[in-house]
Design an enzyme around this catalytic site. Sequence first.
Site, PDB file in Angstrom:
ATOM      1  N   GLY A  93       0.857  -1.180   0.000  1.00 19.62           N
ATOM      2  CA  GLY A  93       0.000   0.000   0.000  1.00 19.62           C
ATOM      3  C   GLY A  93       0.888   1.223   0.000  1.00 19.62           C
ATOM      4  N   GLY A  95       3.067   3.465   1.388  1.00 15.03           N
ATOM      5  CA  GLY A  95       3.823   3.437   2.629  1.00 15.03           C
ATOM      6  C   GLY A  95       4.589   4.700   2.937  1.00 15.03           C
ATOM      7  N   ARG A  96       4.765   5.579   1.953  1.00 15.07           N
ATOM      8  CA  ARG A  96       5.458   6.850   2.203  1.00 15.07           C
ATOM      9  C   ARG A  96       4.872   7.984   1.376  1.00 15.07           C
ATOM     10  NH1 ARG A  96      11.222   6.872  -1.054  1.00 15.07           N
ATOM     11  NH2 ARG A  96      10.530   5.753  -2.908  1.00 15.07           N
ATOM     12  N   GLY A 128       8.533   6.095   6.100  1.00 19.01           N
ATOM     13  CA  GLY A 128       7.588   6.974   5.424  1.00 19.01           C
ATOM     14  C   GLY A 128       8.198   8.220   4.824  1.00 19.01           C
ATOM     15  N   ARG A 178       3.743  14.429  -6.763  1.00 17.98           N
ATOM     16  CA  ARG A 178       3.551  13.686  -8.014  1.00 17.98           C
ATOM     17  C   ARG A 178       2.195  13.998  -8.626  1.00 17.98           C
ATOM     18  NH1 ARG A 178       5.068   7.461  -7.893  1.00 17.98           N
ATOM     19  NH2 ARG A 178       3.209   7.259  -6.593  1.00 17.98           N
ATOM     20  N   ASP A 254       2.684  -4.184  -8.526  1.00 22.66           N
ATOM     21  CA  ASP A 254       2.162  -2.995  -7.855  1.00 22.66           C
ATOM     22  C   ASP A 254       2.745  -1.717  -8.434  1.00 22.66           C
ATOM     23  OD1 ASP A 254       4.464  -4.270  -6.369  1.00 22.66           O
ATOM     24  OD2 ASP A 254       4.474  -2.304  -5.399  1.00 22.66           O
ATOM     25  N   ASN A 255       3.752  -1.837  -9.293  1.00 19.29           N
ATOM     26  CA  ASN A 255       4.330  -0.678  -9.967  1.00 19.29           C
ATOM     27  C   ASN A 255       3.848  -0.544 -11.405  1.00 19.29           C
ATOM     28  OD1 ASN A 255       5.826  -0.111  -7.669  1.00 19.29           O
ATOM     29  ND2 ASN A 255       7.644  -1.189  -8.395  1.00 19.29           N
ATOM     30  N   ASP A 264       6.309   4.858 -10.565  1.00 22.76           N
ATOM     31  CA  ASP A 264       7.223   4.456  -9.489  1.00 22.76           C
ATOM     32  C   ASP A 264       8.666   4.296  -9.965  1.00 22.76           C
ATOM     33  OD1 ASP A 264       5.295   4.596  -7.576  1.00 22.76           O
ATOM     34  OD2 ASP A 264       4.890   2.453  -7.492  1.00 22.76           O
TER      35      ASP A 264
END
Length: 486
Positions: A93, A95-96, A128, A178, A254-255, A264
């Site tokens: 998920g 995370g940062r 994070g 972003r 996930d990327n 990412d």
Amino acid sequence: MTADNGLDALVFDNVWSRFPEDFFTRVTPSVWAETRLLDLSPTAALRLGLDPEAIDRDRLTALMSGATMLPGMDPLAQKYTGHQFGTYNPALGDGRGLLLGEALTPQGPCDLHLKGAGQTPYSRFGDGRAVLRSSIREYLAGEAMAGLRIPTTLALAVAVNGEKVMRERVEPGATLLRVAESHVRFGHFEWLYQQKRSDDIEHLMHHVIERHRPQLATQPAPLEALYQDVVTRTAELIARWQAYGFVHAVMNTDNMSILGLTLDYGPYAFMDRFDPQLTPNHTDASGRYAFDQQPGVALWNLTVLAQCLTPLIDPERLREILDSYEPTLQAAYAILMRARLGLEVEREEDGALIDDWLEMLGRAQADFHRSFRALSESDVAGGLVLAEEIADPQLDAWLTRYRARLEHESRGETERLAAMRRVNPLYVLRTHLAQQVIEAAQAGDAEPLRTFRDLLASPFEARPGMAAWAEAPAASAPPVCLSCSS
């Protein structure tokens, strides 16, 4: 644009915050002291429909420090999962980073996502935070990819702060704002599939269609049409990566963007000397994500996504759609490579000519980008500029074939070379140049960052006094390997 077309012009419609509660967690960004804005991207500002000159730098700095939000923002961390280096990880998920808000722009909806915003429930063992090095690399990557017309996320701005962050060493902290049409990933569907939530998979697919691909809603089978769209756009994206020597280096599911964006940026690299097995991530010991493996990995990732859609789409139909991936990629790649070689008319022998060109670059350990640029600037009857780049005994034989092939073109040499220079960049995001920018920024000088960003946004036209930004690394310099925190 009007003078007041700054940050206050953004209007938010935060659809994700209206999803089921376990799709996300609301998180207040951490506040980082001594935040200082390093640069603002005109490319990203215009994508948001903003006037770069009208953006209040102080207010943007406060936003990037976590101290303030814009009216209508609703910060949250998204939940998803994914396959990392081929192994499923259920604990992923944001995370940062936090999705601050979903803005409505003249070009359609656009997420604003703050990286380095602090810990979330999905940080696992992470802090994070983001470091200046990786933030600058991602900031420049978005500019470079957009300049090369490769679908990508962007960043509106990058800022350094007073935090000291431990990675392989202690580094300055930073934040990156972003900008992306969407942050929906393959991993969102994997999470729902693993939980056997087919209704939510369908809901998410319809969200993507309605929000980002409305033209698919009128198709006889909209969900099938969406998967076809993902396969086609992913194939075309990988074709562009391969044509321009880009190695993503962490192609975990996930990327992977459901919209076919480059997402990412970690230990990525644009290759210098041509090496099909280039693996810039030092944690990828097996070379799973090497340059020449990227087309196959993307297909593997699309297959994982297809499995997640089997509750809604017939598996045989998914296989039919998946079978379109390779021919789509090959066709897109051939178009790009012919353009880079100045070939406007398609001929049967072009594939062999392209393959032999690349094999020659590999044998000669020639610089990938400078070789194409030299071909764009040379009279092929002489090939003297090329000979400076490619020390290979087969060069003359290849040039003889190339000259013969050009006889089938209708364009004259002047027109052809001009067209080639429009697709063969002079300024490339090379790792050693990015490192120079990073070191200058760490020393308090952001001018090289602004200069390089400007060149990467328009990489094809030579600028006076900028020759140093087109230099390849020294021939003796080994390829640079970076970590996943890069």
